[in-house]
Design a protein around this motif. Structure first.
Motif, short mmCIF file in Angstrom:
data_model
loop_
_atom_site.label_atom_id
_atom_site.label_comp_id
_atom_site.label_asym_id
_atom_site.label_seq_id
_atom_site.Cartn_x
_atom_site.Cartn_y
_atom_site.Cartn_z
N VAL A 7 28.04 31.62 58.51
CA VAL A 7 28.56 30.42 59.16
C VAL A 7 29.99 30.14 58.72
N LEU A 8 30.23 30.19 57.42
CA LEU A 8 31.57 29.93 56.90
C LEU A 8 32.57 30.97 57.40
N ARG A 9 32.13 32.21 57.45
CA ARG A 9 32.99 33.29 57.96
C ARG A 9 33.32 33.05 59.42
N ALA A 10 32.34 32.65 60.21
CA ALA A 10 32.55 32.40 61.64
C ALA A 10 33.52 31.23 61.86
N GLU A 11 33.42 30.22 61.02
CA GLU A 11 34.32 29.06 61.14
C GLU A 11 35.78 29.48 60.97
N THR A 15 35.84 38.59 60.56
CA THR A 15 34.80 39.62 60.66
C THR A 15 34.21 39.84 59.28
N GLN A 16 33.12 40.58 59.22
CA GLN A 16 32.57 40.94 57.91
C GLN A 16 33.60 41.74 57.12
N ALA A 17 34.34 42.58 57.80
CA ALA A 17 35.38 43.37 57.13
C ALA A 17 36.47 42.48 56.55
N ASP A 18 36.86 41.43 57.28
CA ASP A 18 37.87 40.49 56.78
C ASP A 18 37.40 39.83 55.48
N LEU A 19 36.15 39.36 55.51
CA LEU A 19 35.60 38.71 54.32
C LEU A 19 35.46 39.71 53.18
N ALA A 20 35.03 40.90 53.48
CA ALA A 20 34.89 41.94 52.46
C ALA A 20 36.23 42.21 51.79
N ASP A 21 37.29 42.31 52.59
CA ASP A 21 38.63 42.54 52.03
C ASP A 21 39.04 41.38 51.12
N ALA A 22 38.76 40.15 51.56
CA ALA A 22 39.15 38.98 50.78
C ALA A 22 38.40 38.92 49.45
N LEU A 23 37.16 39.43 49.44
CA LEU A 23 36.35 39.38 48.23
C LEU A 23 36.36 40.70 47.45
N ARG A 50 35.57 29.97 45.54
CA ARG A 50 37.02 29.68 45.51
C ARG A 50 37.67 29.97 46.86
N LEU A 51 37.26 31.06 47.49
CA LEU A 51 37.83 31.44 48.78
C LEU A 51 37.60 30.35 49.83
N PHE A 52 36.39 29.81 49.86
CA PHE A 52 36.05 28.79 50.84
C PHE A 52 36.28 27.37 50.33
N ASN A 53 36.75 27.26 49.08
CA ASN A 53 37.04 25.97 48.48
C ASN A 53 35.80 25.05 48.51
N LEU A 54 34.66 25.63 48.12
CA LEU A 54 33.39 24.90 48.09
C LEU A 54 32.67 25.19 46.77
N PRO A 55 31.82 24.25 46.34
CA PRO A 55 30.98 24.56 45.18
C PRO A 55 30.00 25.68 45.54
#
Length: 66
Positions: A7-11, A15-23, A50-55
């Protein structure tokens, strides 16, 4: 472990690849975490928080009910 990564990624329109690169993990790791087949390590959970600025608990839920 339930999580809100998809959900957070979609917001963010990532893509899954984008999130994978960020992490700094593989796309397959993101896929497995989103499907609940793999629980992230604590350092990875903190990095996502930290990436999503959420607990962490706003992203991951251990599904434990006392």
């Amino acid at each position: 472990m339930k999580n809100r990564l998809k959900v957070l990624r979609a917001e963010k329109d990532w893509t899954q690849a984008d999130l994978a690169d960020a992490l700094d993990v593989s796309r397959q790791t993101i896929n497995a975490i989103e499907k609940g087949k793999f629980d992230p390590s604590l350092p990875l959970a903190f990095k996502a928080a930290r990436l999503f600025n959420l607990p962490i608990e706003k992203i991951f839920d251990d599904e434990y009910e006392a």
